[in-house]
Design a protein around this motif. Structure first.
Motif, PDB file in Angstrom:
ATOM      1  N   VAL A  85      62.976  29.455  73.267  1.00 14.14           N
ATOM      2  CA  VAL A  85      61.755  28.685  73.760  1.00 14.14           C
ATOM      3  C   VAL A  85      61.586  27.629  72.448  1.00 14.14           C
ATOM      4  O   VAL A  85      61.334  26.522  72.801  1.00 14.14           O
ATOM      5  CB  VAL A  85      60.629  29.631  73.636  1.00 14.14           C
ATOM      6  N   ALA A  86      62.033  27.929  71.278  1.00 15.55           N
ATOM      7  CA  ALA A  86      61.797  26.876  70.285  1.00 15.55           C
ATOM      8  C   ALA A  86      62.711  25.708  70.511  1.00 15.55           C
ATOM      9  O   ALA A  86      62.241  24.671  70.183  1.00 15.55           O
ATOM     10  CB  ALA A  86      62.248  27.643  68.842  1.00 15.55           C
ATOM     11  N   GLU A  87      63.943  25.910  70.990  1.00 14.92           N
ATOM     12  CA  GLU A  87      64.645  24.895  71.315  1.00 14.92           C
ATOM     13  C   GLU A  87      63.971  23.974  72.194  1.00 14.92           C
ATOM     14  O   GLU A  87      64.046  22.810  72.216  1.00 14.92           O
ATOM     15  CB  GLU A  87      66.091  25.225  71.750  1.00 14.92           C
ATOM     16  N   LYS A  88      63.625  24.579  73.453  1.00 12.46           N
ATOM     17  CA  LYS A  88      63.005  23.797  74.483  1.00 12.46           C
ATOM     18  C   LYS A  88      61.888  22.878  74.170  1.00 12.46           C
ATOM     19  O   LYS A  88      61.598  22.061  74.498  1.00 12.46           O
ATOM     20  CB  LYS A  88      62.752  24.640  75.782  1.00 12.46           C
ATOM     21  N   LEU A  89      60.941  23.742  73.358  1.00 14.11           N
ATOM     22  CA  LEU A  89      59.658  23.056  72.650  1.00 14.11           C
ATOM     23  C   LEU A  89      60.090  21.855  71.934  1.00 14.11           C
ATOM     24  O   LEU A  89      59.433  21.041  71.837  1.00 14.11           O
ATOM     25  CB  LEU A  89      58.853  24.134  72.175  1.00 14.11           C
ATOM     26  N   SER A  90      61.204  22.137  70.977  1.00 17.92           N
ATOM     27  CA  SER A  90      61.480  21.027  69.975  1.00 17.92           C
ATOM     28  C   SER A  90      61.945  19.866  70.790  1.00 17.92           C
ATOM     29  O   SER A  90      61.536  18.810  70.484  1.00 17.92           O
ATOM     30  CB  SER A  90      62.817  21.413  69.294  1.00 17.92           C
ATOM     31  N   ASN A  91      62.652  20.237  71.882  1.00 17.49           N
ATOM     32  CA  ASN A  91      63.151  19.003  72.855  1.00 17.49           C
ATOM     33  C   ASN A  91      61.771  18.191  73.579  1.00 17.49           C
ATOM     34  O   ASN A  91      61.747  16.993  73.424  1.00 17.49           O
ATOM     35  CB  ASN A  91      64.048  19.546  73.795  1.00 17.49           C
ATOM     36  N   PHE A  92      61.098  19.059  73.787  1.00 10.29           N
ATOM     37  CA  PHE A  92      59.767  18.603  74.524  1.00 10.29           C
ATOM     38  C   PHE A  92      58.714  17.610  73.582  1.00 10.29           C
ATOM     39  O   PHE A  92      58.210  16.537  73.960  1.00 10.29           O
ATOM     40  CB  PHE A  92      59.028  19.608  75.453  1.00 10.29           C
ATOM     41  N   THR A  93      58.662  18.131  72.552  1.00  9.91           N
ATOM     42  CA  THR A  93      57.794  17.935  71.463  1.00  9.91           C
ATOM     43  C   THR A  93      58.345  16.630  70.571  1.00  9.91           C
ATOM     44  O   THR A  93      57.702  15.862  69.953  1.00  9.91           O
ATOM     45  CB  THR A  93      57.175  18.669  70.789  1.00  9.91           C
ATOM     46  N   GLY A  94      59.776  16.680  70.543  1.00  9.95           N
ATOM     47  CA  GLY A  94      60.280  15.774  69.534  1.00  9.95           C
ATOM     48  C   GLY A  94      60.066  16.238  68.082  1.00  9.95           C
ATOM     49  O   GLY A  94      59.750  15.512  67.180  1.00  9.95           O
ATOM     50  N   THR A  95      60.071  17.767  67.947  1.00  8.42           N
ATOM     51  CA  THR A  95      59.617  18.337  66.712  1.00  8.42           C
ATOM     52  C   THR A  95      60.829  19.076  66.412  1.00  8.42           C
ATOM     53  O   THR A  95      61.689  19.717  67.267  1.00  8.42           O
ATOM     54  CB  THR A  95      58.516  19.197  66.714  1.00  8.42           C
ATOM     55  N   THR A  96      60.974  19.459  65.250  1.00  7.47           N
ATOM     56  CA  THR A  96      62.143  20.374  64.702  1.00  7.47           C
ATOM     57  C   THR A  96      61.523  21.818  64.546  1.00  7.47           C
ATOM     58  O   THR A  96      60.696  21.682  63.680  1.00  7.47           O
ATOM     59  CB  THR A  96      63.021  20.173  63.460  1.00  7.47           C
ATOM     60  N   ILE A  97      61.646  22.738  65.459  1.00  8.84           N
ATOM     61  CA  ILE A  97      61.010  24.073  65.169  1.00  8.84           C
ATOM     62  C   ILE A  97      61.965  25.185  64.783  1.00  8.84           C
ATOM     63  O   ILE A  97      62.867  25.513  65.644  1.00  8.84           O
ATOM     64  CB  ILE A  97      60.321  24.387  66.525  1.00  8.84           C
ATOM     65  N   ASN A  98      61.908  25.815  63.776  1.00  7.32           N
ATOM     66  CA  ASN A  98      62.701  26.811  63.437  1.00  7.32           C
ATOM     67  C   ASN A  98      62.326  28.247  63.787  1.00  7.32           C
ATOM     68  O   ASN A  98      61.198  28.371  63.592  1.00  7.32           O
ATOM     69  CB  ASN A  98      62.706  26.888  61.869  1.00  7.32           C
ATOM     70  N   ALA A  99      63.133  28.661  64.856  1.00 11.83           N
ATOM     71  CA  ALA A  99      62.460  30.013  65.687  1.00 11.83           C
ATOM     72  C   ALA A  99      62.316  31.053  64.695  1.00 11.83           C
ATOM     73  O   ALA A  99      61.252  31.869  64.936  1.00 11.83           O
ATOM     74  CB  ALA A  99      63.645  30.231  66.622  1.00 11.83           C
ATOM     75  N   ASP A 100      62.750  31.099  63.514  1.00 10.37           N
ATOM     76  CA  ASP A 100      62.507  32.256  62.546  1.00 10.37           C
ATOM     77  C   ASP A 100      61.363  32.241  61.737  1.00 10.37           C
ATOM     78  O   ASP A 100      60.650  33.163  61.451  1.00 10.37           O
ATOM     79  CB  ASP A 100      63.839  32.547  61.757  1.00 10.37           C
ATOM     80  N   GLN A 101      61.277  30.869  61.167  1.00 11.79           N
ATOM     81  CA  GLN A 101      60.064  30.683  60.379  1.00 11.79           C
ATOM     82  C   GLN A 101      58.719  29.917  60.913  1.00 11.79           C
ATOM     83  O   GLN A 101      57.644  30.289  60.514  1.00 11.79           O
ATOM     84  CB  GLN A 101      60.599  29.883  59.162  1.00 11.79           C
ATOM     85  N   ASN A 102      59.017  29.236  62.003  1.00 13.37           N
ATOM     86  CA  ASN A 102      58.017  28.397  62.266  1.00 13.37           C
ATOM     87  C   ASN A 102      57.444  28.594  63.811  1.00 13.37           C
ATOM     88  O   ASN A 102      56.891  27.850  64.523  1.00 13.37           O
ATOM     89  CB  ASN A 102      58.289  26.910  62.542  1.00 13.37           C
ATOM     90  N   PHE A 103      57.664  29.929  64.481  1.00 15.17           N
ATOM     91  CA  PHE A 103      57.344  30.078  65.742  1.00 15.17           C
ATOM     92  C   PHE A 103      56.775  31.552  65.996  1.00 15.17           C
ATOM     93  O   PHE A 103      57.431  32.353  65.231  1.00 15.17           O
ATOM     94  CB  PHE A 103      58.391  29.667  66.547  1.00 15.17           C
ATOM     95  N   ILE A 104      55.776  31.640  66.852  1.00 14.72           N
ATOM     96  CA  ILE A 104      55.406  32.785  67.260  1.00 14.72           C
ATOM     97  C   ILE A 104      55.021  33.023  68.497  1.00 14.72           C
ATOM     98  O   ILE A 104      54.599  32.122  69.067  1.00 14.72           O
ATOM     99  CB  ILE A 104      54.140  33.648  66.203  1.00 14.72           C
ATOM    100  N   ILE A 105      55.383  34.104  69.416  1.00 12.11           N
ATOM    101  CA  ILE A 105      54.769  34.514  70.739  1.00 12.11           C
ATOM    102  C   ILE A 105      53.715  35.322  70.576  1.00 12.11           C
ATOM    103  O   ILE A 105      53.559  36.193  70.041  1.00 12.11           O
ATOM    104  CB  ILE A 105      56.212  34.970  71.596  1.00 12.11           C
ATOM    105  N   THR A 106      52.622  35.054  71.392  1.00 13.68           N
ATOM    106  CA  THR A 106      51.077  35.707  71.308  1.00 13.68           C
ATOM    107  C   THR A 106      50.833  35.941  72.758  1.00 13.68           C
ATOM    108  O   THR A 106      51.429  35.586  73.905  1.00 13.68           O
ATOM    109  CB  THR A 106      50.290  34.759  70.886  1.00 13.68           C
ATOM    110  N   PRO A 107      49.881  36.832  72.851  1.00 16.27           N
ATOM    111  CA  PRO A 107      49.472  37.520  74.175  1.00 16.27           C
ATOM    112  C   PRO A 107      48.597  36.020  74.682  1.00 16.27           C
ATOM    113  O   PRO A 107      47.155  36.248  74.350  1.00 16.27           O
ATOM    114  CB  PRO A 107      48.498  38.726  74.138  1.00 16.27           C
TER     115      PRO A 107
END
Lengths: 404, 404
Positions: A85-107
């Motif tokens: 998901v972080a990769e897909k959102l990076s592409n969508f937003t034009g941002t670099t999202i590190n899946a380990d440090q900068n991303f969380i899945i929530t309810p």
């Protein structure tokens, strides 16, 4: 009165979208007969009319068959799915999202909002929120014992931007506000912040050292190919002072899986995970697997979905604008409309109850989005097209019965 | 330091069960070679070894096909499912649970705990919790800015009851404690409170006007047909001052669906729903449908599951008791063991890291359950039987290498 009692008196959910079934409409006196028609619940989208992304259930079932590894993920979510998901959102937003440090899945995105707010507000902090904006924003600030600083959005004064009062925002930062929360597109009006507005918000926050939480839940469903600006891609604000929230519950209709996510500041994401550990541990493990279908829709699926929503929007706006005294700004993104009504003989809360009792239509009173919106209501028009149009005709009929 | 920063410093999740993958074990120096064997994660049950209730996925899929009504339930959960579960829980506990007023479905029992605590604690309140008890209890009190009043449970001093210090509990109530939270069976020791203990707890709370939250997560998995006492069925405590929490994540292995529930006080349940409205809205709508299989297991399924767990317990206890200096009380209900080790050359946190690095075994340090348990660790023995026994042999080997 105990503090907790006081807190919960403020935390009313009677008119909150989805809770209408708990309202008592028996005491409502109706003017005239019931108006028959297919019941429409405009308080949220209808996932029967607009179904979840094809393949979501298959991904869920595959998750169940993976077993323990999918049931018990890290609190911040399965590593593999975060990476996906972080990769897909990076592409969508034009941002670099590190899946380990900068991303969380929530309810759900509600979960992300709660965790983000709980991770940044200290008791007594001044927190700026937009009026009108998502109904829970004010409640979150109050629950964490912050002080709400309202920033006006004059959405009827313009159609080239959202209409946020940037002077008021700067004054708020000057007065000590350290956190600003807003949704883009705005909920309930469906307007998009212009690039200038987004950049100004970022610059002001950077100048005054403030943190921003931006809720971009409906940012994929943009009409007429309008420009949409991701604050996270502007490189204006210290990236450790920014959290962006998204999720597949709206346009993508995955709401039954309760999934959301947040990306940005590693420090805040770390806190959000610690808080998640005591709030709910994690988003349902098997549900997380359904995120694989997000941003991986069949070709043409999203374009068609946007076009279908735009067509509903257009028909509803035509109906509303034909009535003297009703004012509505056209939705630019997302599925909300926030019409303003002429003066009525009843309060907006009473009107909402009357609508349910007399016309089988559920809408959300404007006062959920700011105390001054006593003349407005919100609808989510992600509904069966014909049912929505016919329900809006009933809303107008009922309104005429109660017009002052 | 800001209040929120301070709060999150206390809210560590590094050693929390399920988060071990985020630990840095590289700096750990090992005595001797790695000990090969099938990796076992004792931090939680293995749902591959003990699979979810048959039919749970079918109920979920049926929920997806129901569509919008199942995706968007009331925040407290689908009315139909609440009625279904409330009736089953009424039968199980010997309590009368009104599905409309006294029952809420939450994202896991963690969700229920968070909501119940958030609905009852005012800042500065004295809150009594048991030591040892579930690792999040202390964190919840601290997050809501309550004051933790620890009540000792001397589980090694008896085998006819849990060993709660009732004098200490009464002193706490006298000193102003208005809320007492405990798990029964106790987590991490797996001991059951006797009927006398439960009735005394209820009488004391009634005498001093206190509220009780009892977490009965593992109350179905009782060994050797022991008696289990539901406080909710005793009619000692004002029913508006009691919340009971249960869920299908443990014995029933439905953890991947993230489901829990709470029943009791209408006033507190109302607050919990209001809080849920800003925390996560609701337990995942489709997941709620999986609750239909709870308490509706195939004939013999639960009896067999209990017997299989008892057999694992017995083998592990035999292994542990054969070692000089290790002390362990036998689990009476649930899947936890909480052995006490002889003195080691390393701290219990270091020992936990060594175990992962050297023997591929994950356990939870005793300090998660109370600061004084520096010589104990917790395991969840709901694992593949042979893998669990072999992993315990490796734990013992490693322990011998680090014995003082």
């Amino acid at each position: 009165m105990s503090l907790v009692k006081e807190k919960f008196l403020k935390l009313g959910a009677e008119y909150a979208p989805g809770q209408e079934v708990r309202q008592n409409t028996n005491e409502v006196k109706l003017r005239g007969e019931k108006i028959p028609g297919i019941p429409v619940d405009f308080s949220h989208g209808d996932v029967n009319a607009f179904e979840p992304i094809p393949g979501s259930l298959d991904n869920f079932i595959e998750g169940v068959h993976i077993g323990g590894e999918q049931a018990y993920t890290e609190y911040r979510g399965s590593k593999m799915i975060r990476e996906n998901v972080a990769e897909k959102l990076s592409n969508f937003t034009g941002t670099t999202i590190n899946a380990d440090q900068n991303f969380i899945i929530t309810p759900g995105t509600q979960g992300a909002l709660f965790l983000a707010m709980g991770s940044t507000i200290s008791r007594g902090d001044k927190v700026a929120i937009v009026v009108p904006d998502y109904f829970a924003n004010r409640k979150l600030v109050e629950f964490f014992e912050g002080e709400v600083i309202p920033i006006q959005m004059e959405y009827f004064h313009t159609n080239t931007c959202a209409g946020l009062d940037l002077n008021q925002l700067e004054d708020a930062f000057k007065a000590g506000v350290k956190l600003f929360l807003f949704s883009n597109p705005n909920n309930p009006t469906g307007v998009i912040y212009s690039q200038e507005e987004i950049r100004s918000i970022g610059e002001l926050a950077q100048k005054y050292g403030a943190t921003i939480i931006v809720d971009q839940l409906y940012s994929r469903q943009v009409f007429e190919g309008r420009a949409y600006t991701h604050l996270s891609a502007q490189n204006i604000l210290d990236s450790e002072n920014l959290i962006t929230i998204m999720g597949p519950s709206k346009t993508e209709s995955l709401s039954g899986y309760r999934l959301g996510d947040a990306f940005g500041s590693a420090k805040i994401i770390d806190r959000m995970e610690k808080l998640q550990a005591i709030v709910s541990l994690r988003a349902a493990g098997y549900s997380q697997a359904a995120l694989k279908s997000w941003f991986d829709e069949p070709a043409g699926w999203m374009t068609r979905r946007i076009a279908e929503h735009q067509a509903i929007r257009d028909d509803l706006i035509t109906k509303l604008r034909a009535i003297e005294g009703i004012k509505v700004r056209a939705t630019e993104a997302g599925s909300y409309l926030f019409p303003r009504l002429p003066e009525l003989d009843v309060t907006i809360e009473e009107f909402v109850k009357v609508l349910r009792a007399q016309a089988n239509v559920t809408v959300t009173p404007g006062t959920e989005f700011g105390p001054q919106f006593t003349d407005s209501f919100r609808i989510n028009f992600s509904q069966d097209h014909q049912a929505a149009v016919s329900a809006m005709e009933r809303v107008i009929k009922v309104m005429e019965l109660y017009r002052k």
